[in-house]
Every structure is written in structure tokens, then in C-alpha cells.
Design a protein around this motif. Structure first.
Motif, mmCIF file in Angstrom:
data_model
loop_
_atom_site.group_PDB
_atom_site.id
_atom_site.type_symbol
_atom_site.label_atom_id
_atom_site.label_comp_id
_atom_site.label_asym_id
_atom_site.label_seq_id
_atom_site.Cartn_x
_atom_site.Cartn_y
_atom_site.Cartn_z
ATOM 1 N N ASP A 64 12.587 -7.895 7.573
ATOM 2 C CA ASP A 64 13.497 -8.001 8.730
ATOM 3 C C ASP A 64 14.150 -6.644 8.991
ATOM 4 O O ASP A 64 14.674 -6.013 8.068
ATOM 5 C CB ASP A 64 14.606 -9.044 8.567
ATOM 6 C CG ASP A 64 14.087 -10.463 8.470
ATOM 7 O OD1 ASP A 64 12.989 -10.726 8.997
ATOM 8 O OD2 ASP A 64 14.784 -11.307 7.867
ATOM 9 N N ASP A 65 14.126 -6.252 10.248
ATOM 10 C CA ASP A 65 14.723 -4.969 10.641
ATOM 11 C C ASP A 65 16.043 -5.225 11.361
ATOM 12 O O ASP A 65 16.096 -5.345 12.570
ATOM 13 C CB ASP A 65 13.770 -4.183 11.553
ATOM 14 C CG ASP A 65 14.259 -2.759 11.777
ATOM 15 O OD1 ASP A 65 15.210 -2.334 11.080
ATOM 16 O OD2 ASP A 65 13.684 -2.072 12.642
ATOM 17 N N VAL A 66 17.107 -5.360 10.571
ATOM 18 C CA VAL A 66 18.443 -5.504 11.146
ATOM 19 C C VAL A 66 18.869 -4.157 11.724
ATOM 20 O O VAL A 66 18.599 -3.106 11.132
ATOM 21 C CB VAL A 66 19.429 -5.982 10.064
ATOM 22 C CG1 VAL A 66 20.845 -6.083 10.622
ATOM 23 C CG2 VAL A 66 18.979 -7.313 9.497
ATOM 24 N N GLU A 67 19.548 -4.186 12.851
ATOM 25 C CA GLU A 67 19.865 -2.950 13.577
ATOM 26 C C GLU A 67 20.533 -1.905 12.705
ATOM 27 O O GLU A 67 20.190 -0.723 12.757
ATOM 28 C CB GLU A 67 20.757 -3.293 14.775
ATOM 29 C CG GLU A 67 21.094 -2.100 15.652
ATOM 30 C CD GLU A 67 21.928 -2.487 16.865
ATOM 31 O OE1 GLU A 67 22.203 -1.609 17.693
ATOM 32 O OE2 GLU A 67 22.295 -3.670 16.980
ATOM 33 N N TRP A 68 21.497 -2.335 11.889
ATOM 34 C CA TRP A 68 22.249 -1.337 11.113
ATOM 35 C C TRP A 68 21.545 -0.886 9.834
ATOM 36 O O TRP A 68 22.025 0.008 9.149
ATOM 37 C CB TRP A 68 23.652 -1.846 10.784
ATOM 38 C CG TRP A 68 23.736 -3.210 10.177
ATOM 39 C CD1 TRP A 68 23.896 -4.391 10.828
ATOM 40 C CD2 TRP A 68 23.670 -3.536 8.786
ATOM 41 N NE1 TRP A 68 23.932 -5.438 9.946
ATOM 42 C CE2 TRP A 68 23.806 -4.947 8.683
ATOM 43 C CE3 TRP A 68 23.515 -2.797 7.619
ATOM 44 C CZ2 TRP A 68 23.786 -5.611 7.471
ATOM 45 C CZ3 TRP A 68 23.496 -3.458 6.399
ATOM 46 C CH2 TRP A 68 23.632 -4.847 6.333
ATOM 47 N N PHE A 69 20.377 -1.461 9.501
ATOM 48 C CA PHE A 69 19.623 -0.970 8.346
ATOM 49 C C PHE A 69 19.222 0.494 8.540
ATOM 50 O O PHE A 69 19.117 1.247 7.576
ATOM 51 C CB PHE A 69 18.376 -1.823 8.128
ATOM 52 C CG PHE A 69 18.621 -3.098 7.353
ATOM 53 C CD1 PHE A 69 19.869 -3.395 6.825
ATOM 54 C CD2 PHE A 69 17.586 -4.000 7.134
ATOM 55 C CE1 PHE A 69 20.094 -4.563 6.107
ATOM 56 C CE2 PHE A 69 17.792 -5.168 6.418
ATOM 57 C CZ PHE A 69 19.046 -5.457 5.910
ATOM 58 N N PRO A 125 20.601 6.069 2.102
ATOM 59 C CA PRO A 125 19.503 6.394 3.020
ATOM 60 C C PRO A 125 19.135 5.199 3.911
ATOM 61 O O PRO A 125 19.396 4.047 3.561
ATOM 62 C CB PRO A 125 18.355 6.728 2.073
ATOM 63 C CG PRO A 125 18.620 5.852 0.872
ATOM 64 C CD PRO A 125 20.121 5.841 0.714
ATOM 65 N N ALA A 126 18.515 5.508 5.051
ATOM 66 C CA ALA A 126 18.050 4.454 5.957
ATOM 67 C C ALA A 126 17.016 3.587 5.249
ATOM 68 O O ALA A 126 16.218 4.072 4.442
ATOM 69 C CB ALA A 126 17.458 5.074 7.213
ATOM 70 N N LEU A 127 17.031 2.293 5.566
ATOM 71 C CA LEU A 127 16.229 1.332 4.818
ATOM 72 C C LEU A 127 14.838 1.146 5.422
ATOM 73 O O LEU A 127 14.696 0.897 6.623
ATOM 74 C CB LEU A 127 16.957 -0.017 4.785
ATOM 75 C CG LEU A 127 16.486 -1.038 3.755
ATOM 76 C CD1 LEU A 127 16.689 -0.517 2.337
ATOM 77 C CD2 LEU A 127 17.244 -2.350 3.938
ATOM 78 N N THR A 128 13.819 1.256 4.583
ATOM 79 C CA THR A 128 12.459 0.913 4.986
ATOM 80 C C THR A 128 12.375 -0.601 5.162
ATOM 81 O O THR A 128 12.903 -1.359 4.341
ATOM 82 C CB THR A 128 11.460 1.368 3.913
ATOM 83 O OG1 THR A 128 11.454 2.791 3.861
ATOM 84 C CG2 THR A 128 10.048 0.875 4.228
ATOM 85 N N VAL A 129 11.716 -1.038 6.239
ATOM 86 C CA VAL A 129 11.692 -2.467 6.547
ATOM 87 C C VAL A 129 10.304 -2.930 6.972
ATOM 88 O O VAL A 129 9.476 -2.137 7.408
ATOM 89 C CB VAL A 129 12.686 -2.824 7.676
ATOM 90 C CG1 VAL A 129 14.114 -2.537 7.254
ATOM 91 C CG2 VAL A 129 12.334 -2.087 8.961
ATOM 92 N N VAL A 135 7.970 -0.209 8.771
ATOM 93 C CA VAL A 135 8.690 0.944 9.313
ATOM 94 C C VAL A 135 9.237 1.728 8.132
ATOM 95 O O VAL A 135 10.165 1.282 7.447
ATOM 96 C CB VAL A 135 9.835 0.505 10.255
ATOM 97 C CG1 VAL A 135 10.582 1.727 10.786
ATOM 98 C CG2 VAL A 135 9.299 -0.344 11.409
ATOM 99 N N VAL A 136 8.658 2.898 7.864
ATOM 100 C CA VAL A 136 9.027 3.685 6.683
ATOM 101 C C VAL A 136 10.238 4.560 6.995
ATOM 102 O O VAL A 136 10.257 5.291 7.984
ATOM 103 C CB VAL A 136 7.855 4.570 6.212
ATOM 104 C CG1 VAL A 136 8.283 5.440 5.035
ATOM 105 C CG2 VAL A 136 6.667 3.694 5.829
ATOM 106 N N ARG A 177 0.839 -1.211 0.000
ATOM 107 C CA ARG A 177 0.000 0.000 0.000
ATOM 108 C C ARG A 177 0.870 1.256 0.000
ATOM 109 O O ARG A 177 0.576 2.228 -0.715
ATOM 110 C CB ARG A 177 -0.910 0.011 1.234
ATOM 111 C CG ARG A 177 -2.107 -0.917 1.141
ATOM 112 C CD ARG A 177 -3.157 -0.562 2.181
ATOM 113 N NE ARG A 177 -2.597 -0.572 3.541
ATOM 114 C CZ ARG A 177 -2.592 -1.637 4.336
ATOM 115 N NH1 ARG A 177 -3.100 -2.787 3.906
ATOM 116 N NH2 ARG A 177 -2.094 -1.553 5.544
ATOM 117 N N HIS A 178 1.912 1.251 0.795
ATOM 118 C CA HIS A 178 2.828 2.388 0.887
ATOM 119 C C HIS A 178 3.434 2.702 -0.481
ATOM 120 O O HIS A 178 3.452 3.872 -0.921
ATOM 121 C CB HIS A 178 3.917 2.065 1.909
ATOM 122 C CG HIS A 178 5.108 2.969 1.879
ATOM 123 N ND1 HIS A 178 5.043 4.312 2.191
ATOM 124 C CD2 HIS A 178 6.411 2.705 1.579
ATOM 125 C CE1 HIS A 178 6.250 4.851 2.083
ATOM 126 N NE2 HIS A 178 7.095 3.907 1.715
#
Length: 343
Positions: free
Chosen positions: A275-280, A285-289, A324-325, A171-172
Motif C-alpha cells: 500500500d502506498d499511503v501518501e505520506w510514506f 528515509p522515504a518508504l519503498t512500497v 515503487v523503490v 527480486r529487488h
């Protein structure tokens, strides 16, 4: 029918009965070759210890086997740490094995854990048709599945409901204007690969995104397939404007290939990872997960195993997933990238 004895196993394996006894008791004073021969003979003869030998299982070894799918996968590394710490607090030492997304390697580890008479096993299974999984259940080794399950195998498990997170991600991306979104799927031999692809297919149909089958690349939850997926998707006549990778390790491979192709994440192509790995969150840019709690999964797996060891039958646990956007997918749809090798 005459019961199979240790002497029968020894004769089939080509070793002495004493060696068979040492292997079955978990004594380390045996060679790897002898252990393998004995374990193979046990399977071929379907050997079952007598009542006196089975009584030995009432003696605690204070060890638990943990078999993860791939130790290089950041998700499973974090999961192993949480489980190991939780078991240590309960007085158990963890024997860690790495299946490397391979059923044969999984079964080799499981056979060894059975022979070591561990008090229980936590395993992320590599799909069905496993004689070693069957052996765990036949021998009443307390067992819990984590992250993955096997259809028709009734074992307490801790898994994630991937659907909500994947639907939110689709959807996002649709709201940002994306129509052609590439999906790098996991292997269809394991439950998470199948369930996430099913959720993706349903979400695409609901959102009106393109259902072009060429936009789905079947990977194997390892980084190389993430790179291969991006290369294949951006070789299409109409490349995607966004990518969703079905696990963290394939996302790492996908990001590496996007950099090699000089495609800017968050500008030329939107990227989402499961999967939201800590360093993503530290990438630029920071990774959407699509996030789910690895710590909660590990804690609940330990709790379930504790219940099974105590002789109880706990219910399985399903954890939620959520989007998590971050900046890798926060921009409107870019101008479609040209296929590789074209001017």
C-alpha cells in the motif's frame, strides 16, 4: 409449513408488532435494544417479508452502505473517501461502518444496513461464514465486494492482483544481496491475507531467498501486529536484513518498533510496505512500497454498484500492483543485526 409473520417475530423478540414494523422499515424511533432483539428474532425465525413488503424495495432510499475493514487504516480511509464522493455525485448518501477487522462487528453493521433498506452495499468482507452476508444475497440487496472476496460467493468485486508487486519486491531485495527477509503477513481468514502470503511464498522460492518458516510472522492487518512481528523477527538467532509488511497499518507498527530497537531503516534493515499511503514518501528515509490505485479501486466499486442497482450483472475487476523503490530499500544488504538482548 406456516409462514412466519410479524406477530411471530414480535413474540420471539418480546416486543410489539408495531415495534417490529418500525425496525423493519428503518424507522429510527426505536431503541438500540429493541432493534437488536428484533434483528435477532428475524434471523432465528428466518423471517421473510410478504410480497407487499418486498415491493417497498422498489422505493429508493438514496442511501448506500459502505463497510470498511478498519477506518484507522490509511488505505481504507482513502478508499472510503473516494467511494463516498463517487456515490454523492450519483445522488446517494453514504452510511459508513467500521468492521474493525472483526466479523461480529461487520455483521452487526450489515444487519443494520439491511434493516435500513439501503439501495446497495459496498463491503470489504471479513471472511466467510457470515449470516449477514448471506442475508444480503438472499434479500437481493445490490452488493459489491471491494479489496477482498469470499470464496464461493458470487458477487461482483474490485480487487488487486498482489502477485506482480510482491514478486518485484522480492527480486529487488534479492538483487541487493538480502537472503533472510522477514514477512509480516495479514490474517489468513481474509482473501488478501491468504493471497499475499501465497504470492510471497512463491516469490521466495523463485528468488532463492531463505524459506525459513520463522521469517514469516502472522499478523492481523493492525499496527500492533506489525510491532510484534518486528520484535519477534529480530529476536531470532539469525535476524532478517529486510522486512516486508503486508499492509500499511502493519508497516506503521513495524517502523515504530524498528525505531524503538534503534535499527536504522535503509541502513540496518531494508523495509518494504504493501500500500502506498501518501505520506510514506515523506518519511526519512522515504518508504519503498507495493502500490495499487486506491482511487481507481473506489471509482470502479461505485461503477459496479451502479450497474448492480440497475439490474445488470457486471464482471469483476482486478487491478495491477507495482513496486515503487525508495530510499528505505535502496542500499546493499547491511551487516546482519544481532538478536535482541545479545551482545
Amino acid at each position: 409449513m406456516t409462514a412466519v409473520t410479524i406477530k411471530d417475530v414480535a413474540q420471539r423478540a418480546g416486543v410489539s408488532p408495531a415495534t417490529v414494523s418500525r425496525v423493519l422499515s428503518g424507522n429510527p424511533a426505536t431503541s438500540a435494544e429493541s432493534r437488536q432483539q428484533v434483528e435477532q428474532a428475524v434471523r432465528e425465525l428466518d423471517f421473510r417479508p410478504n410480497a407487499q413488503a418486498r415491493a417497498l424495495r422498489s422505493t429508493r432510499s438514496d442511501t448506500v452502505g459502505l463497510l470498511v475493514s478498519d477506518v484507522r487504516n490509511p488505505f481504507f480511509a482513502d478508499l472510503a473517501h473516494t467511494i463516498e464522493q463517487g456515490l454523492l455525485e450519483l445522488g446517494y448518501v453514504t452510511l459508513l461502518g467500521n468492521a474493525n477487522e472483526n466479523r461480529e462487528q461487520q455483521d452487526r453493521y450489515l444487519d443494520t444496513l439491511i434493516s435500513r433498506r439501503v439501495d446497495g452495499v459496498i463491503v470489504a468482507p471479513q471472511g466467510g461464514d457470515s449470516a449477514s452476508i448471506d442475508a444480503l444475497l438472499t434479500r437481493d440487496v445490490p452488493t459489491v465486494f471491494v479489496d477482498r472476496t469470499i470464496p464461493g460467493v458470487d458477487v461482483p468485486s474490485v480487487t488487486t492482483d498482489s502477485g506482480p508487486g510482491i514478486r518485484a519486491a522480492v527480486r529487488h531485495l534479492a538483487e541487493l544481496g538480502h537472503v533472510r527477509v522477514g514477512y509480516i503477513a495479514g490474517p489468513q481468514s481474509v482473501s488478501t491475507g491468504r493471497e499475499r502470503l501465497e504470492s510471497w511464498t512463491s516469490a521466495v522460492a523463485e528468488s532463492g531467498l531463505s524459506d525459513d518458516p520463522a521469517l514469516v510472522h502472522l499478523g492481523d492487518f493492525q499496527s500492533a501486529s506489525g510491532s510484534e512481528g518486528v520484535h519477534a523477527l529480530f529476536s531470532l538467532d539469525e535476524p532478517p536484513t529486510a522486512i516486508l509488511a503486508a499492509d500499511s497499518l502493519m508497516a506503521v507498527g513495524a517502523i515504530a518498533m524498528l525505531h524503538r530497537l534503534d535499527l536504522r531503516i535503509g541502513e540496518d534493515v531494508a523495509v518494504v510496505a504493501f500500500d502506498d499511503v501518501e505520506w510514506f514518501s515523506l518519511l526519512d528515509p522515504a518508504l519503498t512500497v507495493i502500490a495499487h490505485s486506491v482511487d481507481e479501486m473506489g471509482r470502479r466499486a461505485v461503477e459496479l454498484l451502479q450497474e448492480v442497482i440497475a439490474g445488470r450483472r457486471p464482471d469483476s475487476v482486478t487491478l495491477p500492483s507495482e513496486l515503487v523503490v525508495r530510499a528505505s530499500s535502496s542500499s546493499p544488504v547491511p551487516t546482519p543485526s544481532r538478536p535482541l538482548g545479545r551482545n
